[in-house]
Design a protein around this motif. Structure first.
Motif, PDB file in Angstrom:
ATOM      1  N   LYS A 272      19.319 -33.449 -77.384  1.00  0.00           N
ATOM      2  CA  LYS A 272      20.131 -32.961 -78.512  1.00  0.00           C
ATOM      3  C   LYS A 272      21.579 -32.716 -78.109  1.00  0.00           C
ATOM      4  O   LYS A 272      22.402 -32.350 -78.962  1.00  0.00           O
ATOM      5  N   GLY A 273      21.901 -32.896 -76.814  1.00  0.00           N
ATOM      6  CA  GLY A 273      23.274 -32.713 -76.359  1.00  0.00           C
ATOM      7  C   GLY A 273      23.642 -31.297 -75.991  1.00  0.00           C
ATOM      8  O   GLY A 273      24.835 -30.967 -75.903  1.00  0.00           O
ATOM      9  N   VAL A 274      22.641 -30.441 -75.768  1.00  0.00           N
ATOM     10  CA  VAL A 274      22.930 -29.066 -75.370  1.00  0.00           C
ATOM     11  C   VAL A 274      23.531 -29.069 -73.968  1.00  0.00           C
ATOM     12  O   VAL A 274      23.038 -29.772 -73.080  1.00  0.00           O
ATOM     13  N   PRO A 275      24.629 -28.331 -73.757  1.00  0.00           N
ATOM     14  CA  PRO A 275      25.268 -28.307 -72.428  1.00  0.00           C
ATOM     15  C   PRO A 275      24.284 -27.860 -71.336  1.00  0.00           C
ATOM     16  O   PRO A 275      23.405 -27.022 -71.578  1.00  0.00           O
ATOM     17  N   GLU A 276      24.451 -28.440 -70.142  1.00  0.00           N
ATOM     18  CA  GLU A 276      23.525 -28.156 -69.048  1.00  0.00           C
ATOM     19  C   GLU A 276      23.514 -26.674 -68.671  1.00  0.00           C
ATOM     20  O   GLU A 276      22.463 -26.111 -68.364  1.00  0.00           O
ATOM     21  N   SER A 277      24.704 -26.044 -68.698  1.00  0.00           N
ATOM     22  CA  SER A 277      24.767 -24.622 -68.348  1.00  0.00           C
ATOM     23  C   SER A 277      23.964 -23.779 -69.340  1.00  0.00           C
ATOM     24  O   SER A 277      23.297 -22.808 -68.954  1.00  0.00           O
ATOM     25  N   ARG A 278      23.999 -24.154 -70.610  1.00  0.00           N
ATOM     26  CA  ARG A 278      23.253 -23.407 -71.620  1.00  0.00           C
ATOM     27  C   ARG A 278      21.755 -23.663 -71.478  1.00  0.00           C
ATOM     28  O   ARG A 278      20.940 -22.752 -71.711  1.00  0.00           O
ATOM     29  N   ILE A 279      21.388 -24.890 -71.121  1.00  0.00           N
ATOM     30  CA  ILE A 279      19.971 -25.193 -70.911  1.00  0.00           C
ATOM     31  C   ILE A 279      19.399 -24.316 -69.810  1.00  0.00           C
ATOM     32  O   ILE A 279      18.291 -23.770 -69.936  1.00  0.00           O
ATOM     33  N   TYR A 280      20.167 -24.142 -68.732  1.00  0.00           N
ATOM     34  CA  TYR A 280      19.676 -23.320 -67.620  1.00  0.00           C
ATOM     35  C   TYR A 280      19.637 -21.845 -67.994  1.00  0.00           C
ATOM     36  O   TYR A 280      18.671 -21.143 -67.675  1.00  0.00           O
ATOM     37  N   SER A 281      20.675 -21.355 -68.653  1.00  0.00           N
ATOM     38  CA  SER A 281      20.724 -19.929 -68.968  1.00  0.00           C
ATOM     39  C   SER A 281      19.756 -19.536 -70.073  1.00  0.00           C
ATOM     40  O   SER A 281      19.162 -18.452 -70.025  1.00  0.00           O
ATOM     41  N   ARG A 282      19.576 -20.393 -71.065  1.00  0.00           N
ATOM     42  CA  ARG A 282      18.742 -20.050 -72.213  1.00  0.00           C
ATOM     43  C   ARG A 282      17.280 -20.455 -72.064  1.00  0.00           C
ATOM     44  O   ARG A 282      16.404 -19.832 -72.680  1.00  0.00           O
ATOM     45  N   HIS A 283      17.001 -21.468 -71.301  1.00  0.00           N
ATOM     46  CA  HIS A 283      15.642 -22.004 -71.254  1.00  0.00           C
ATOM     47  C   HIS A 283      15.021 -21.921 -69.850  1.00  0.00           C
ATOM     48  O   HIS A 283      13.998 -21.264 -69.654  1.00  0.00           O
TER      49      HIS A 283
ATOM     50  N   MET B 263      11.429 -29.982 -65.872  1.00  0.00           N
ATOM     51  CA  MET B 263      10.765 -31.240 -66.183  1.00  0.00           C
ATOM     52  C   MET B 263       9.916 -31.151 -67.441  1.00  0.00           C
ATOM     53  O   MET B 263       9.303 -32.147 -67.852  1.00  0.00           O
ATOM     54  N   LYS B 264       9.879 -30.005 -68.085  1.00  0.00           N
ATOM     55  CA  LYS B 264       9.040 -29.833 -69.274  1.00  0.00           C
ATOM     56  C   LYS B 264       9.686 -30.442 -70.506  1.00  0.00           C
ATOM     57  O   LYS B 264      10.902 -30.686 -70.538  1.00  0.00           O
ATOM     58  N   ASP B 265       8.880 -30.632 -71.531  1.00  0.00           N
ATOM     59  CA  ASP B 265       9.326 -31.354 -72.725  1.00  0.00           C
ATOM     60  C   ASP B 265      10.435 -30.621 -73.479  1.00  0.00           C
ATOM     61  O   ASP B 265      11.362 -31.248 -73.983  1.00  0.00           O
ATOM     62  N   PHE B 266      10.353 -29.289 -73.563  1.00  0.00           N
ATOM     63  CA  PHE B 266      11.363 -28.573 -74.347  1.00  0.00           C
ATOM     64  C   PHE B 266      12.748 -28.654 -73.696  1.00  0.00           C
ATOM     65  O   PHE B 266      13.768 -28.624 -74.380  1.00  0.00           O
ATOM     66  N   VAL B 267      12.778 -28.793 -72.374  1.00  0.00           N
ATOM     67  CA  VAL B 267      14.063 -28.965 -71.687  1.00  0.00           C
ATOM     68  C   VAL B 267      14.603 -30.376 -71.932  1.00  0.00           C
ATOM     69  O   VAL B 267      15.804 -30.564 -72.185  1.00  0.00           O
TER      70      VAL B 267
ATOM     71  N   LEU C 100       9.842 -15.054 -52.665  1.00  0.00           N
ATOM     72  CA  LEU C 100      10.605 -15.101 -53.916  1.00  0.00           C
ATOM     73  C   LEU C 100      11.412 -16.388 -54.027  1.00  0.00           C
ATOM     74  O   LEU C 100      11.488 -17.005 -55.098  1.00  0.00           O
ATOM     75  N   ILE C 101      12.049 -16.798 -52.933  1.00  0.00           N
ATOM     76  CA  ILE C 101      12.853 -18.026 -52.960  1.00  0.00           C
ATOM     77  C   ILE C 101      11.977 -19.229 -53.280  1.00  0.00           C
ATOM     78  O   ILE C 101      12.303 -20.042 -54.164  1.00  0.00           O
ATOM     79  N   GLN C 102      10.869 -19.365 -52.595  1.00  0.00           N
ATOM     80  CA  GLN C 102      10.001 -20.518 -52.793  1.00  0.00           C
ATOM     81  C   GLN C 102       9.390 -20.527 -54.187  1.00  0.00           C
ATOM     82  O   GLN C 102       9.290 -21.585 -54.826  1.00  0.00           O
ATOM     83  N   TYR C 103       8.989 -19.371 -54.669  1.00  0.00           N
ATOM     84  CA  TYR C 103       8.382 -19.314 -55.990  1.00  0.00           C
ATOM     85  C   TYR C 103       9.405 -19.618 -57.078  1.00  0.00           C
ATOM     86  O   TYR C 103       9.123 -20.370 -58.018  1.00  0.00           O
ATOM     87  N   LEU C 104      10.598 -19.042 -56.951  1.00  0.00           N
ATOM     88  CA  LEU C 104      11.637 -19.298 -57.950  1.00  0.00           C
ATOM     89  C   LEU C 104      12.065 -20.754 -57.921  1.00  0.00           C
ATOM     90  O   LEU C 104      12.276 -21.376 -58.978  1.00  0.00           O
ATOM     91  N   ARG C 105      12.188 -21.320 -56.752  1.00  0.00           N
ATOM     92  CA  ARG C 105      12.536 -22.746 -56.635  1.00  0.00           C
ATOM     93  C   ARG C 105      11.503 -23.630 -57.320  1.00  0.00           C
ATOM     94  O   ARG C 105      11.843 -24.527 -58.089  1.00  0.00           O
ATOM     95  N   SER C 106      10.232 -23.357 -57.054  1.00  0.00           N
ATOM     96  CA  SER C 106       9.164 -24.155 -57.658  1.00  0.00           C
ATOM     97  C   SER C 106       9.135 -23.997 -59.172  1.00  0.00           C
ATOM     98  O   SER C 106       8.934 -24.982 -59.905  1.00  0.00           O
TER      99      SER C 106
END
Length: 322
Positions: A227-238, A217-221, A204-210
């Protein structure tokens, strides 16, 4: 969704039939049986008496007759008689299956509680000192066999430090139903559960990390960051929402895997569950118990696969299995 579930259940019927045939044939192909073992251990029983007992139990009937009788009994809830314990198999399972379920649930909960935070930290701050420690822990756990790690845990925390019991599921002097009884039962569960969870977190750790490293690294991120979206929101929402989808689908497979792992854990910690019963039944050639336990394991595997597909379609609305 319902069509998919119904279709999968229909497909499971021939799979269960094939599984039952294989289990029965392999059990019959194994050398000896419980009655032969009684002949070896009981000098008063002669070969003539043994043959009479086998004839009475129908063990000399053709294989297809024995198989039909066995399946018919299974469908009617009759799991057979244990020749070693001289009890109905269903009664033996009733005494032990609760312990195995409790152990499996504790291992599963601890596995996800440990793996998810470590996987998120390792994926979000990859190549940091924390990531290196977590990856090192994962590699060490992956290289350590479960039974060796469990023995080490038992020796250190059970025999050396004396923090946890070294065997059993509860102290026999406690009255069932009291608060002290359930507290003591949980105390017996901690060490085997923790041993299984610390080894089970690796995948689980290795798969989630990967998944996190790949998703960020994907385009939508990149677009969200531009667009200036906060980093915490990028992680939680995307990032995390996308990365958790395969992890949720693993739940069914994790449940299935716990059945196999319980054989080692229950044997090492002398924990009275169906895993320990399975190993004892093989050693004693009590095949009426062995066949039922293998059948239960096969059914659990099929149900776990179905459960994984259902969970995957629920957690991600974009996935529709029709």
């Amino acid at each position: 969704m319902w069509k998919f579930i119904l279709r999968r259940i229909v497909v499971m019927i021939p799979q269960l039939f094939i599984l039952s045939v294989l289990i029965f044939v392999l059990a019959k192909a194994m050398p000896g049986d419980a009655l032969t073992g009684q002949l070896e251990n009981n000098p008063k029983m002669d070969m003539q008496t043994l043959m009479e007992i086998k004839e009475k139990l129908g063990l000399n009937d053709p294989l297809y007759v024995q198989y039909t009788r066995w399946i018919n009994h299974l469908l009617h809830g009759d799991l057979g008689l244990s020749y070693i314990h001289q009890q109905p198999v269903i009664d033996i399972l009733a005494e032990r299956i609760g312990n195995t379920v409790m152990l499996a649930v504790c291992i599963l909960v601890l596995t996800y509680l440990i793996a998810i935070p470590l996987g998120v930290i390792s994926g979000r701050w990859n190549h940091s000192w924390a990531d290196k420690l977590i990856v090192g822990y994962s590699y060490t756990s992956f290289a350590t066999p479960l039974f060796i790690f469990a023995v080490m845990m038992l020796f250190l925390f059970g025999f050396t430090l004396g923090w946890f019991p070294t065997g059993g599921s509860v102290d026999i002097q406690l009255e069932q139903g009291t608060a002290a009884y359930y507290i003591n039962k949980m105390h017996h569960l901690i060490l085997p559960s923790l041993s299984g969870a610390l080894i089970g977190t690796v995948g689980l750790i290795q798969y989630l990390r990967s998944e996190i490293i790949e998703t960020k690294m994907k385009d939508f991120v990149k677009t969200a960051r531009a667009k200036g979206v906060p980093e915490s929101r990028i992680y939680s929402r995307h990032i995390l929402r996308s990365s958790f989808i395969p992890i949720a689908a693993f739940l069914g497979y994790e449940i299935t895997g716990l059945i196999g792992g319980s054989i080692f854990l229950e044997s090492i910690f002398s924990f009275p569950g169906i895993g320990q019963l399975f190993l004892q039944s093989i050693m004693q050639r009590d095949y009426s118990v062995v066949t039922v336990l293998v059948m239960i394991s096969g059914v659990a595997t099929l149900v776990g696969t179905l459960l994984s597909d259902i969970i995957l379609s629920i957690v991600d609305p974009r996935i529709r299995i029709e």
